[in-house]
Write a protein that holds these residues in place. Sequence first.
Motif, short mmCIF file in Angstrom:
data_model
loop_
_atom_site.label_atom_id
_atom_site.label_comp_id
_atom_site.label_asym_id
_atom_site.label_seq_id
_atom_site.Cartn_x
_atom_site.Cartn_y
_atom_site.Cartn_z
N GLU A 118 4.04 19.62 -5.70
CA GLU A 118 4.13 21.17 -6.16
C GLU A 118 4.44 21.42 -7.69
O GLU A 118 4.99 22.17 -8.02
N TRP A 119 3.38 20.71 -8.55
CA TRP A 119 3.55 20.82 -9.78
C TRP A 119 1.96 20.18 -10.12
O TRP A 119 1.34 19.69 -9.72
N SER A 121 9.96 14.45 -11.08
CA SER A 121 10.67 13.17 -11.03
C SER A 121 9.83 12.20 -10.14
O SER A 121 8.91 12.47 -9.42
N GLU A 122 9.97 10.90 -10.52
CA GLU A 122 9.40 9.85 -9.77
C GLU A 122 9.99 9.57 -8.38
O GLU A 122 11.09 9.36 -8.24
N PHE A 123 9.42 9.36 -7.02
CA PHE A 123 9.91 8.76 -6.06
C PHE A 123 9.25 7.77 -5.50
O PHE A 123 8.18 7.26 -5.92
N TYR A 125 0.98 17.54 -11.83
CA TYR A 125 0.74 16.18 -11.71
C TYR A 125 1.40 15.84 -10.42
O TYR A 125 1.54 14.58 -10.14
N GLY A 126 1.53 16.71 -9.43
CA GLY A 126 2.04 16.59 -8.10
C GLY A 126 1.45 15.38 -7.26
O GLY A 126 0.34 15.33 -7.19
N GLY A 127 2.16 14.26 -6.80
CA GLY A 127 1.33 13.42 -5.91
C GLY A 127 0.87 12.07 -6.82
O GLY A 127 0.28 11.37 -6.12
N ALA A 128 0.66 12.35 -8.15
CA ALA A 128 0.02 11.48 -8.76
C ALA A 128 0.55 9.92 -8.67
O ALA A 128 1.93 9.69 -9.14
N ILE A 129 0.36 8.97 -8.42
CA ILE A 129 0.93 7.73 -8.33
C ILE A 129 1.15 7.19 -9.87
O ILE A 129 0.08 7.13 -10.62
N ALA A 180 0.81 -1.49 1.73
CA ALA A 180 0.50 -2.89 2.46
C ALA A 180 -0.76 -3.20 1.54
O ALA A 180 -0.71 -4.74 1.19
N ILE A 181 -1.51 -2.35 0.91
CA ILE A 181 -2.52 -3.23 0.14
C ILE A 181 -2.16 -3.61 -1.16
O ILE A 181 -2.33 -4.51 -1.77
N ASN A 182 -1.16 -2.92 -1.66
CA ASN A 182 -0.55 -3.16 -2.97
C ASN A 182 0.61 -4.28 -2.96
O ASN A 182 0.67 -4.98 -4.07
N GLY A 183 1.06 -4.59 -1.74
CA GLY A 183 1.76 -5.74 -1.51
C GLY A 183 3.24 -5.43 -1.86
O GLY A 183 4.23 -6.29 -1.86
N ARG A 184 3.55 -4.16 -2.48
CA ARG A 184 5.03 -3.83 -2.82
C ARG A 184 5.17 -2.26 -2.91
O ARG A 184 3.95 -1.79 -2.82
N PRO A 185 6.29 -1.64 -2.79
CA PRO A 185 6.59 -0.43 -3.09
C PRO A 185 5.85 0.15 -4.51
O PRO A 185 5.60 -0.72 -5.45
N PHE A 186 5.74 1.52 -4.28
CA PHE A 186 5.09 1.97 -5.77
C PHE A 186 5.80 3.41 -5.88
O PHE A 186 6.70 3.82 -5.03
N LYS A 187 5.55 3.82 -7.14
CA LYS A 187 6.27 5.11 -7.28
C LYS A 187 5.17 6.14 -7.46
O LYS A 187 3.91 5.91 -7.86
#
Length: 232
Positions: A155-156, A197-199, A158-162, A143-150
């Motif tokens: 579990e590695w 992978s990116e999600f 870099y896990g969870g890094a936007i 909502a703050i960003n105004g659009r989806p992000f990746k």
Amino acid sequence: MRLRPFALILMLFAVSACRDSADAPPAGPAASTAPASKATSPAVPTPAVEVAPVLDTLLRTGDTVATARARLGEAEVVEVDLPGAEGETAPGWRLYPNEDERTVEVWLNESGRPQALYVRGSKSVWKRTDGVRLGLTTRELQAINGRPFKFFGFEWDYGGAISDWQGGTLAVDGSTRGPVVLCPPEPHPADYPVGDSEFSSEDARVLAAPAVVCEFGVNLDFAAPAATGSAG
């Protein structure tokens, strides 16, 4: 929670690189010789609004230990070895070391001056000027960003890094104010996004069980330049 190495933090920075005068009452007619009786209501105190301290203006890029201590307090800036990659350490500072809710890691550049500020965990009261703070869900962050992000799967290292704000308001000229890292909710589904992978923040599994911000930082080269006193 596992500490992330200094190399990761550097990578994350690279990836994410008045009062109106019209309110005054108009002058009224001259007072009559017989003053009117007017009941006065007792003043109702306005509840204090708690404002989270802003991380961006806590330090200046030119600060030294001495100038930081002069502004924040002698005991509030300590020199420490911060955890680096593969068991190595890097010299840095820790601010407010005895207060879990205000503790901040300070990463230094090659000149020994502040380069980045970093907070992690679940207790920190700090926020960034763009609204990022610990505990935000992926829904709130979107909502703050105004659009989806990746973001990278969990579990590695870099896990969870936007990894990509997708041109939203949290991305500025292809860069960002600093890294933001998510942690999965607990408990979370067995098929929750993992791996390198990116999600998307609109992944059905993430929409059903939003991840939360558990680490974020500020690149001082990007942040507002001036600190204006104690950050209490």
